[in-house]
Each structure stands twice: as C-alpha cells, then as structure tokens.
Design an enzyme around this catalytic site. Structure first.
Site, PDB file in Angstrom:
ATOM      1  N   SER A  12       0.851  -1.188   0.000  1.00  0.00           N
ATOM      2  CA  SER A  12       0.000   0.000   0.000  1.00  0.00           C
ATOM      3  C   SER A  12       0.888   1.239   0.000  1.00  0.00           C
ATOM      4  O   SER A  12       1.626   1.491   0.960  1.00  0.00           O
ATOM      5  CB  SER A  12      -0.895   0.010   1.240  1.00  0.00           C
ATOM      6  OG  SER A  12      -1.398   1.313   1.425  1.00  0.00           O
ATOM      7  N   HIS A  37      -1.056  -1.346  -4.319  1.00  0.00           N
ATOM      8  CA  HIS A  37      -2.351  -0.972  -3.759  1.00  0.00           C
ATOM      9  C   HIS A  37      -2.384   0.547  -3.551  1.00  0.00           C
ATOM     10  O   HIS A  37      -1.545   1.098  -2.839  1.00  0.00           O
ATOM     11  CB  HIS A  37      -2.528  -1.711  -2.430  1.00  0.00           C
ATOM     12  CG  HIS A  37      -3.857  -1.554  -1.792  1.00  0.00           C
ATOM     13  ND1 HIS A  37      -4.967  -2.297  -2.150  1.00  0.00           N
ATOM     14  CD2 HIS A  37      -4.269  -0.747  -0.789  1.00  0.00           C
ATOM     15  CE1 HIS A  37      -5.992  -1.954  -1.396  1.00  0.00           C
ATOM     16  NE2 HIS A  37      -5.596  -1.008  -0.555  1.00  0.00           N
ATOM     17  N   ASP A  39      -4.535   3.574  -2.154  1.00  0.00           N
ATOM     18  CA  ASP A  39      -5.655   3.920  -1.270  1.00  0.00           C
ATOM     19  C   ASP A  39      -6.158   5.316  -1.595  1.00  0.00           C
ATOM     20  O   ASP A  39      -5.450   6.308  -1.391  1.00  0.00           O
ATOM     21  CB  ASP A  39      -5.196   3.862   0.187  1.00  0.00           C
ATOM     22  CG  ASP A  39      -5.065   2.433   0.668  1.00  0.00           C
ATOM     23  OD1 ASP A  39      -6.020   1.658   0.475  1.00  0.00           O
ATOM     24  OD2 ASP A  39      -4.008   2.084   1.230  1.00  0.00           O
ATOM     25  N   MET A  41      -8.786   8.197  -0.819  1.00  0.00           N
ATOM     26  CA  MET A  41      -9.672   8.653   0.270  1.00  0.00           C
ATOM     27  C   MET A  41     -10.138  10.076  -0.011  1.00  0.00           C
ATOM     28  O   MET A  41      -9.348  10.910  -0.466  1.00  0.00           O
ATOM     29  CB  MET A  41      -8.915   8.624   1.600  1.00  0.00           C
ATOM     30  CG  MET A  41      -8.299   7.266   1.926  1.00  0.00           C
ATOM     31  SD  MET A  41      -7.595   7.265   3.577  1.00  0.00           S
ATOM     32  CE  MET A  41      -6.774   5.660   3.581  1.00  0.00           C
ATOM     33  N   HIS A  72      -8.133   1.116  -4.468  1.00  0.00           N
ATOM     34  CA  HIS A  72      -9.132   0.897  -3.418  1.00  0.00           C
ATOM     35  C   HIS A  72      -9.817   2.239  -3.164  1.00  0.00           C
ATOM     36  O   HIS A  72      -9.221   3.130  -2.562  1.00  0.00           O
ATOM     37  CB  HIS A  72      -8.379   0.365  -2.175  1.00  0.00           C
ATOM     38  CG  HIS A  72      -9.213   0.250  -0.949  1.00  0.00           C
ATOM     39  ND1 HIS A  72      -8.657   0.017   0.298  1.00  0.00           N
ATOM     40  CD2 HIS A  72     -10.552   0.306  -0.757  1.00  0.00           C
ATOM     41  CE1 HIS A  72      -9.623  -0.046   1.202  1.00  0.00           C
ATOM     42  NE2 HIS A  72     -10.770   0.135   0.593  1.00  0.00           N
ATOM     43  N   ASP A 181      -6.885  -6.419   3.830  1.00  0.00           N
ATOM     44  CA  ASP A 181      -6.264  -5.091   3.920  1.00  0.00           C
ATOM     45  C   ASP A 181      -6.365  -4.538   5.342  1.00  0.00           C
ATOM     46  O   ASP A 181      -7.472  -4.321   5.841  1.00  0.00           O
ATOM     47  CB  ASP A 181      -6.999  -4.160   2.942  1.00  0.00           C
ATOM     48  CG  ASP A 181      -6.381  -2.779   2.838  1.00  0.00           C
ATOM     49  OD1 ASP A 181      -5.321  -2.541   3.435  1.00  0.00           O
ATOM     50  OD2 ASP A 181      -6.990  -1.935   2.140  1.00  0.00           O
TER      51      ASP A 181
HETATM   52  C1  DX5 Z   1      -6.600   1.677   5.237  1.00  0.00           C
HETATM   53  C2  DX5 Z   1      -6.052   1.299   3.890  1.00  0.00           C
HETATM   54  C3  DX5 Z   1      -4.980   0.269   3.925  1.00  0.00           C
HETATM   55  C4  DX5 Z   1      -3.764   0.652   4.696  1.00  0.00           C
HETATM   56  C5  DX5 Z   1      -2.924  -0.557   4.969  1.00  0.00           C
HETATM   57  O1  DX5 Z   1      -7.684   2.517   5.070  1.00  0.00           O
HETATM   58  O2  DX5 Z   1      -7.079   0.793   3.059  1.00  0.00           O
HETATM   59  O3  DX5 Z   1      -4.637  -0.132   2.611  1.00  0.00           O
HETATM   60  O4  DX5 Z   1      -2.995   1.608   4.053  1.00  0.00           O
HETATM   61  O5  DX5 Z   1      -1.852  -0.156   5.744  1.00  0.00           O
HETATM   62  P1  DX5 Z   1      -1.278  -1.065   6.916  1.00  0.00           P
HETATM   63  O6  DX5 Z   1      -0.751  -2.315   6.278  1.00  0.00           O
HETATM   64  O7  DX5 Z   1      -0.219  -0.214   7.504  1.00  0.00           O
HETATM   65  O8  DX5 Z   1      -2.404  -1.357   7.862  1.00  0.00           O
HETATM   66 ZN    ZN Z   2      -6.547  -0.201   1.113  1.00  0.00          ZN
END
Ligand code: DX5
Ligand code: ZN
Length: 231
Positions: A12, A37, A39, A41, A72, A181
């Site tokens: 990620s 990955h 992310d 938001m 994601h 995840d």
């Molecule tokens: C959380 C994200 C994850 C996160 C994972 O909202 O969707 O992908 O970045 O990070 P770790 O592995 O540090 O929990």
């Molecule tokens: Zn994620």
C-alpha cells in the site's frame, strides 16, 4: 483448510514516502510484489484525504505493465470517478459496499472499462451483504482495520470472516480472489493465508521501517509457506 492459492503481496503506497514514490515501489517490486495498492480517500467516506487519478497515471508510467495497479476507492459516489481511474491505468478497482446504493450498477461500470471489479467490506459489515454480487466480482477485499489510516492494528475477529468467505467461495462456480487489507504483518500473515486470503495488502509492514525489498520478500515468503502447510 482452503486449497492452495497463488499468494500475492500488494504494497500500500499510503505508507510510502511520496517524495520518492517510484523508487520505493520499485524496491517492493524487486522484493516480489506483483501489484500496487493505491488507497484513494475523499475526506467524506473516510476521515482522511489521499491521492487521485494523476498519481495512478504517474505510477502506470513508472512501473512495468506486469504490475497491476489496485485502486481501493474509499470515496462517496465512486461512479463519478471510476472512468478517470480506468483511464489513468487502474487494472483493479474496488468500491465499498457501504458507499454504493446501486452496487450492481457500480460493479458493472468498472467491468465496462475492462478493469477487474472488487467489492470491499468494512470490519462491521457482514459477508451476507455480498451474496447477490459474489458471482460478478473478480475479488472481495476484506478490511481488517477500519479504513482511513495506515499503521493500525489487525482486528482479530476478521479472521473468521475470511474463513466464512473462503467457504462460500468454494461453492461458487465463477470464483473470486480474496484480498485482505489492514494490519497485515509477519506475525499474522500465516493465519491470514490459512484462513483463505490470497492477496495481502501491506503498508506499514513494507514501507514503515527497514529495507523495503527485504520486508516484501519476508512477507511473501511467510505467506507462501503458510499456503503450502496443510493443517
Ligand atoms: C486503510 C487502507 C490500507 C492501509 C494498509 O484505510 O485501506 O490499505 O494503508 O496499511 P497497513 O498495512 O499499515 O495497515
Ligand atoms: Zn486499502
């Protein structure tokens, strides 16, 4: 015991140093990562803001097309942005069950762009909410932390959800991958794989401390070893 799967690590980028993003993801790819990955938001669906299509487009130029970009979307109204992520080079796009009023339509929209379609559930959302879409998704992403931030602790009760989903998967003809995840680490990766996960997202465990390539190699090795152990 679920059948043996191809175990993949999806670093990620949320936990990476954005000022040296291309170099960092290349180190993870050298360590065996086969997808990245991303992310996304929006500050509404989750209490944080991250990146959008321009970063996906830059990553697409920076890494080989063998490496899939797994986006994601932790955003409200994902239909409005799916075409832009597809155009930017996303290979996989997942949307939250909790964010989609017309989930079937949204998944069909992703597929219409030739992109793999995934559905995501938060820790408090039961597997049963996905019954009507399991035959059209390419993957299900099980959140094992509440989304919004990297570096959180894995919620142990989510292991049982992964097991339940793996059991349902074995009865579905079309099949789908199970991605996990949140809080994935060297300590829990074996349990997560034995529960039935195939795609392991990891942010902090890869980019948090130490050597990115070695972190990726170790996590992948431990996941693959657990996959081969019959218990
Ligand atoms: C959380 C994200 C994850 C996160 C994972 O909202 O969707 O992908 O970045 O990070 P770790 O592995 O540090 O929990
Ligand atoms: Zn994620």
């Amino acid at each position: 015991m679920p059948e043996n799967h191809v175990i993949q690590i999806a670093p990620s980028i949320l936990s990476a140093d954005f000022a040296r993003l291309a170099a960092s993801v290349k180190e993870a790819i050298e360590g065996g990562a086969s997808l990245l990955h991303v992310d996304v938001m929006d500050g509404h669906f989750v209490p944080n803001i991250t990146v959008g299509p321009p970063v996906v487009a830059s990553l697409r130029k920076a890494v080989s097309t063998d490496v899939a970009l797994d986006c994601h979307l932790m955003i409200e109204n994902p239909d409005q942005y799916i075409p832009a992520f597809a155009d930017a080079g996303a290979d996989w796009i997942s949307v939250h069950q909790e964010a989609c009023t017309h989930l079937n339509r949204t998944l069909q929209l992703i597929k219409s762009h030739g992109v793999k379609a995934g559905v995501v559930i938060n820790p408090a959302t039961p597997i049963g909410t996905l019954t009507e879409v399991l035959d059209i998704v390419d993957y299900v992403l099980v959140m094992t932390v509440n989304p919004g931030f990297g570096g959180q602790k894995f919620i142990p009760s989510c292991l049982e959800k992964i097991r339940k989903l793996a059991a349902i998967k074995s009865t579905i003809r079309t099949g789908f991958k199970i991605e996990v995840d949140g809080g994935v680490s060297l300590e829990n990766v074996a349990d997560i794989v034995r529960a039935g996960a195939e795609v392991l997202v990891a942010g902090n465990a890869i980019f948090g401390a130490g050597d990115i390539k070695i972190n990726t190699e170790r996590l992948l090795k431990k996941g693959r070893e657990a996959n081969l152990v019959q218990v």
